[in-house]
Design an enzyme around this catalytic site. Structure first.
Site, short mmCIF file in Angstrom:
data_model
loop_
_atom_site.label_atom_id
_atom_site.label_comp_id
_atom_site.label_asym_id
_atom_site.label_seq_id
_atom_site.Cartn_x
_atom_site.Cartn_y
_atom_site.Cartn_z
N HIS A 1 35.95 0.40 23.31
CA HIS A 1 34.81 -0.09 24.09
C HIS A 1 33.53 0.27 23.35
O HIS A 1 33.25 1.45 23.11
CB HIS A 1 34.79 0.52 25.49
CG HIS A 1 33.70 -0.03 26.36
ND1 HIS A 1 33.85 -1.16 27.15
CD2 HIS A 1 32.41 0.37 26.53
CE1 HIS A 1 32.72 -1.42 27.78
NE2 HIS A 1 31.82 -0.50 27.42
N CYS A 2 32.77 -0.73 22.95
CA CYS A 2 31.57 -0.51 22.16
C CYS A 2 30.37 -0.29 23.08
O CYS A 2 29.99 -1.17 23.86
CB CYS A 2 31.31 -1.71 21.24
SG CYS A 2 29.87 -1.51 20.17
N LEU A 3 29.78 0.90 22.99
CA LEU A 3 28.63 1.22 23.85
C LEU A 3 27.42 0.37 23.50
O LEU A 3 26.65 -0.01 24.39
CB LEU A 3 28.29 2.70 23.70
CG LEU A 3 29.35 3.71 24.18
CD1 LEU A 3 28.88 5.12 23.89
CD2 LEU A 3 29.63 3.53 25.66
#
Length: 344
Positions: free
Chosen positions: A191-193
């Site tokens: 999950h890319c912030l």
């Protein structure tokens, strides 16, 4: 009237500046458009400082407009790719179930069905429950999905090992529940912030192109910074000071982006994900696989074709190869293997 969050941030500013930055980051992360606006401001700031301080750059732009024009095109393309990737779907198990069963969605009955049906950005994903279809029809489709998934796993695993403990959907291999998106993602990578979305089966290639463009942009910006610092034109000392202060974090960004690009290129060549690489021993169906063997790899060329060019069969599931095949892959390469392009 002041927003309560603004009052909290203002009161924290008098106590601890680092706490203010942390609170602002959390608020930006919770708001998708706040995060996107922060990324745009970040890019415009680092590029705009050059045009404000470097008069020689403006002169060179007038003499060779194509050079600065190319830089601005890459700048715009990077931001466009950022929005394109952040707004893309990683591919959810719900969508795969819908496609496989030919229905809107099929769930294992659970009190968290509604939560699974609502995405983080508020968009509703239609679902079908027993009030919409008959009990027998729902049971039939659930069993067909279970049978479909069971054929993808090696013998010895039960459906208890495939069922997500958070949303109770049956997960095919390589999928994982994302706590930020609150959904099970196909071929979950991470999950890319900064993008505010998951990276998975459907948008991993877009993510690779984004970090590629971002790397080119940052390297070019660093070169422009260094060119300004080495110029022989007379300039105020504070201009050099500002550029040096900004050059330090920019250099760290370049190093990080290059390493990230190389890592995801390696993942694409070997048909792996970040989650599978880091948590390999925690994934039940990957335990016992010989070290150095990439179970889902079909050869470099076919891996790249699937990574870059596969658009029609986006929800094709990959079965876990039998152990005999994996042990055969673990044997050393021979001259015959090299001639026959075994790695390709």
């Amino acid at each position: 009237m002041a927003h309560p969050g603004d009052i909290v941030v203002a009161s924290a500013a008098r106590k601890n500046p680092s706490e203010v930055c942390s609170r602002l980051f959390v608020r930006a992360r919770e708001s998708p458009w706040g995060l996107k606006a922060a990324m745009v401001v970040f890019h415009v700031f680092f590029a705009g400082v050059l045009f404000l301080l470097d008069r020689d750059l403006i002169r060179r732009t007038k003499e060779k407009p194509w050079c600065t024009g190319t830089y601005l095109v890459i700048f715009g393309a990077t931001l466009a790719q950022y929005f394109f990737t952040s707004g893309s779907s990683p591919g959810y198990v719900i969508d795969a179930m819908r496609a496989a069963n030919g229905m809107k969605a099929i769930f294992i009955e659970s009190p968290t069905v509604l939560k699974q049906s609502i995405s983080r950005n508020g968009n509703m994903i239609p679902s079908i429950n027993q009030s919409q279809v008959g009990h027998n029809n729902s049971q039939m489709n659930s069993s067909s999905w279970l049978k479909f998934v069971a054929d993808l796993y090696p013998p010895g695993l039960t459906n208890r090992n495939w069922t997500c403990p958070y949303c109770n959907v049956i997960q095919p291999p390589r999928s994982k529940h994302c706590h930020d998106c609150d959904k099970c993602v196909l071929q979950f990578d991470h999950h890319c912030l900064w993008l505010g979305t998951c990276i998975g089966k459907k948008n991993h290639c877009r993510f690779w192109w984004y970090i590629f463009e971002e790397t080119i942009l940052c390297i070019w910006t660093v070169i422009l910074y260094i060119t300004f610092l080495h110029s022989k034109d007379t300039k105020a000392w504070w201009k050099d000071f500002i550029l040096i202060v900004l050059l330090v974090p920019l250099a760290f960004c370049v190093i990080f982006l290059i390493l990230l690009l190389l890592f995801h290129s390696y993942l694409a060549l070997t048909n792996q994900t970040t989650y599978e690489t880091v948590k390999r021993q925690r994934i039940l169906y990957l335990r016992g696989i010989p070290a150095g063997v990439h179970p889902f790899s079909n050869g470099i060329f076919r891996n790249l074709r699937a990574f870059c060019c596969s658009r029609v069969s986006v929800y094709d599931m990959e079965a876990v190869p039998p152990m005999e095949e994996l042990e055969d892959r673990a044997r050393p390469y021979t001259c015959v293997d090299v001639v026959s392009c075994r790695c390709c």
